[in-house]
Design an enzyme around this catalytic site. Structure first.
Site, short mmCIF file in Angstrom:
data_model
loop_
_atom_site.label_atom_id
_atom_site.label_comp_id
_atom_site.label_asym_id
_atom_site.label_seq_id
_atom_site.Cartn_x
_atom_site.Cartn_y
_atom_site.Cartn_z
N CYS A 45 -50.47 10.40 -62.60
CA CYS A 45 -51.91 10.68 -62.47
C CYS A 45 -52.65 9.44 -61.98
CB CYS A 45 -52.43 11.09 -63.84
SG CYS A 45 -54.19 11.38 -63.88
N GLU A 55 -55.95 24.12 -57.48
CA GLU A 55 -55.49 24.91 -58.63
C GLU A 55 -55.76 26.40 -58.42
OE1 GLU A 55 -56.36 23.10 -62.41
OE2 GLU A 55 -55.03 21.44 -61.85
N HIS A 57 -53.14 16.08 -56.65
CA HIS A 57 -53.27 17.39 -56.01
C HIS A 57 -53.33 17.33 -54.48
CE1 HIS A 57 -54.16 18.39 -60.11
NE2 HIS A 57 -54.46 19.65 -59.83
#
Ligand code: DGL
Length: 263
Positions: free
Chosen positions: A72, A151, A185
């Site tokens: 992350c 997402e 992402h």
């Protein structure tokens, strides 16, 4: 016993890093932890990110990880130093190898970085890149809408393309020639980002860079495993049917999620 690689993220996005690790080291045993109960990390404060990152890494070590990868960006920009000093295992993270790759690629010394608010406001890239390359300019841009779009699976829709274009416009105006995808992402949006950044712009994908760094380390120490890679475990702190859907966006089918139990 095989050397287990532990990978943690604020949620599911860190599977972009797992995907690259498995591509380079399919047999290396791996444990993943995604903090889906407390995601997203992008809008959180330094203090909270440091606390969560330490807890996440300790969970992986309790599960047998011999090395920790901070997948992350938000956690890496806040807590790498803390984890390096608190943990007795090697710590890898997405920022350092991306800095190295960005300074290798740039020709005009104008580098763009996109990421969450936490990553961009940490100014980690603005600090680390000029330490290693003189006369460089670093331009950061927080892109908070991109995580929820990925997402939702909105990878190539008109709306996503418009938002990416709008986020990248100021960086294009600065005439960057290299762009760091500073969030778990963004590799899923790589095609749209490449198109909207412009043909001249070289892309740094931190998931590839950190996987290469881990591979180099394990190879150098003779620790590369040749197992089947079938015993990998994927933990999350909260498990819903939507979590499974998002996992499939990153890794396809075949990942069995387990709910983490903290001792
Ligand atoms: N994993 C985070 C990062 O790379 C993105 C998602 C979040 O905000 O938690 O910064």
């Amino acid at each position: 016993m095989d050397f287990k690689v532990g990978v943690f993220d604020s949620g599911i996005g860190g599977l972009s890093v797992v995907r690259e690790i498995k591509r380079l080291m399919p047999g290396q045993p791996l444990i993943y932890f995604g903090d889906t109960a407390r995601t997203p990390y992008g809008p959180k404060s330094l203090e909270i990110l440091r606390r969560y990152a330490l807890q996440d890494a300790k969970f992986l070590i309790q599960q047998g990880a011999s090395l920790v990868v901070i997948a992350c960006h938000s956690a890496a920009s806040a807590a790498t130093g803390l984890l390096e000093s608190e943990l007795a295992v090697p710590v890898f993270e997405v920022v350092t190898p991306s800095v190295a790759q960005a300074i290798t690629l740039t020709r005009n010394f104008r580098i763009g970085v996109i990421g969450t608010r936490a990553t961009i406001s940490s100014r980690i890239y603005d600090r680390l890149i000029p330490e290693r390359l003189k006369n460089v300019r670093v331009f950061g841009r927080a892109c908070p809408l991109l995580v929820p779009l990925v997402e939702e699976g909105w990878i190539n829709n008109r709306e996503t393309r418009m938002i990416v274009k709008r986020y990248l416009r100021p960086l294009r105006e600065k005439q960057i020639d290299t762009l760091v995808l500073g969030c778990t992402h963004y590799p899923l949006l790589k095609r749209v980002i490449m198109e909207k950044a412009g043909k001249r712009v070289k892309i740094v994908d931190p998931s590839e860079e950190v996987a290469r760094a881990v591979h180099g380390f394990l190879k150098g120490k003779g620790l590369l495993a040749e197992g089947s890679g079938d015993n990998d475990r994927f933990f999350v702190s909260d498990l819903t049917s939507n979590t499974q859907t998002i996992v499939e966006r990153f890794m396809g089918k075949g990942i069995k999620l387990e709910k983490a139990v903290f001792s």
